[in-house]
Each structure stands twice: as C-alpha cells, then as structure tokens.
Design a protein around this motif. Structure first.
Motif, mmCIF file in Angstrom:
data_model
loop_
_atom_site.group_PDB
_atom_site.id
_atom_site.type_symbol
_atom_site.label_atom_id
_atom_site.label_comp_id
_atom_site.label_asym_id
_atom_site.label_seq_id
_atom_site.Cartn_x
_atom_site.Cartn_y
_atom_site.Cartn_z
ATOM 1 N N LEU A 42 0.833 -1.201 0.000
ATOM 2 C CA LEU A 42 0.000 0.000 0.000
ATOM 3 C C LEU A 42 0.872 1.257 0.000
ATOM 4 O O LEU A 42 0.620 2.189 -0.764
ATOM 5 C CB LEU A 42 -0.942 0.013 1.206
ATOM 6 N N TYR B 195 -8.427 1.279 2.082
ATOM 7 C CA TYR B 195 -7.742 0.425 1.115
ATOM 8 C C TYR B 195 -7.881 -1.052 1.480
ATOM 9 O O TYR B 195 -7.901 -1.411 2.660
ATOM 10 C CB TYR B 195 -6.254 0.793 1.048
ATOM 11 N N ILE C 67 -6.129 -4.799 0.612
ATOM 12 C CA ILE C 67 -4.975 -5.476 0.032
ATOM 13 C C ILE C 67 -5.255 -6.974 0.094
ATOM 14 O O ILE C 67 -5.459 -7.533 1.185
ATOM 15 C CB ILE C 67 -3.667 -5.143 0.777
ATOM 16 N N VAL D 190 -3.823 -4.183 -4.670
ATOM 17 C CA VAL D 190 -4.254 -3.090 -3.803
ATOM 18 C C VAL D 190 -5.455 -2.395 -4.430
ATOM 19 O O VAL D 190 -5.438 -2.051 -5.611
ATOM 20 C CB VAL D 190 -3.111 -2.074 -3.581
ATOM 21 N N GLU E 21 -8.592 0.652 -3.734
ATOM 22 C CA GLU E 21 -9.065 1.783 -2.942
ATOM 23 C C GLU E 21 -10.589 1.724 -2.936
ATOM 24 O O GLU E 21 -11.214 1.447 -3.958
ATOM 25 C CB GLU E 21 -8.601 3.101 -3.556
#
Length: 165
Positions: free
Chosen positions: A100, A143, A145, A152, A154
């Motif tokens: 990230l 975020y 992951i 990653v 958003e």
C-alpha cells in the motif's frame, strides 16, 4: 459421504495385496471394490502406473498419480485441491502495508497521513489513511490489500466499490 470414502480407502490400503476386496463403509454397509493397477497415458504416451480402486463402475486414481503423469504440482489447502498453478503464499500485514505504501507514498508524505490497520474483510487486509486533527480524525482513503495476490484496491465511497490502484 467423505467418511464413506475414508473408510473405503483405509480398507483398500489394508487389503492392497488382494485384487477383490470387501470393506465396510462408515455406515457399516459392506461394499465390494476392486483394487487394480492402471497405466496412465497422457496424449497417447504412457506416463506411469498407479493403484486404482473401482467401485460402482467408477475408477478412483490418486490425484498425486495423475498430477505426476501430467507433470503438474498438486496441493490440498483447506478444502481446495490445486493441480498445476498453486495459490500464492499468504502475505503478512507488514507486507500488505509495504504494498500500500508504495502506491500512496506521495499522498502520505504530502499530507502527513498516518496509515492504520482495520479489521480484516475476508481475504483482504483493510487499511485506512487518515490525518489527526485537534478535535477529530479525517479519513483520506480506505484500502483493501488481497492476502494472496497482493493487489491493492481503494474503496470508492461514491460507487461503494473497490477500485484497483
């Protein structure tokens, strides 16, 4: 059903020197199965020989024998059987943070943001970037992951969807 198969395999293993075997399934019902050697051919070429079980006109061959004949890896992870391409190893929370950070380093440095870990969501680490104010915190981004791929995402608050970054 799984217990029946386990019982069948254990019984067959014990009587592996016999060509015709009677075993008891988990329910206590006797079943007749045939233990035999089978040749495994791939695209017309003999690759190996394996012990197989025939029961109710269905032949059961160990997955390891098939994967070896195909030249593919095999693994059982949780309740998932993988032949060929294996899942990636699970990344740690620290590795997720590093992934990230590489994506949002500019924003973190420009706005003096802090990144904190939130509760996990399925196969995702969840992290939030925020700024401390005198009376409150301001969230700049949320975020996700992925634990196995490292991708990653958003969170888009307007569309309420994850967007890959």
């Amino acid at each position: 059903m799984r217990d029946k198969v386990k019982g069948l395999i254990i019984g067959i293993t014990i009587g592996s020197m016999l060509t015709g075997v009677t075993v008891y399934a988990a329910s206590g019902t006797p079943i007749k199965a045939l233990l035999q050697k089978v040749n495994i051919y791939v695209d017309g070429t003999k690759k190996s020989t394996a012990n197989a079980i025939t029961y109710n006109n269905t032949t059961y061959v160990p997955v390891r024998s098939i994967s070896t004949a195909l030249g593919k890896d095999v693994a059982l992870k949780s309740n998932n059987l993988y032949i060929g391409k294996q899942p990636l190893i699970k990344i740690t929370g620290d590795q997720a943070f590093e992934l990230l950070y590489k994506k949002i380093k500019k924003e973190i440095e420009t706005y003096g943001l802090t990144v904190g870990e939130e509760p996990k969501d399925g196969d995702y680490y969840v992290m939030r970037s925020y700024s401390d104010r005198e009376t409150h915190e301001v969230t700049y981004g949320l975020y996700y992951i992925h634990m196995y791929t490292g991708e990653v995402y958003e969170w888009n608050f307007k569309s309420k969807k994850k967007v890959k970054i």
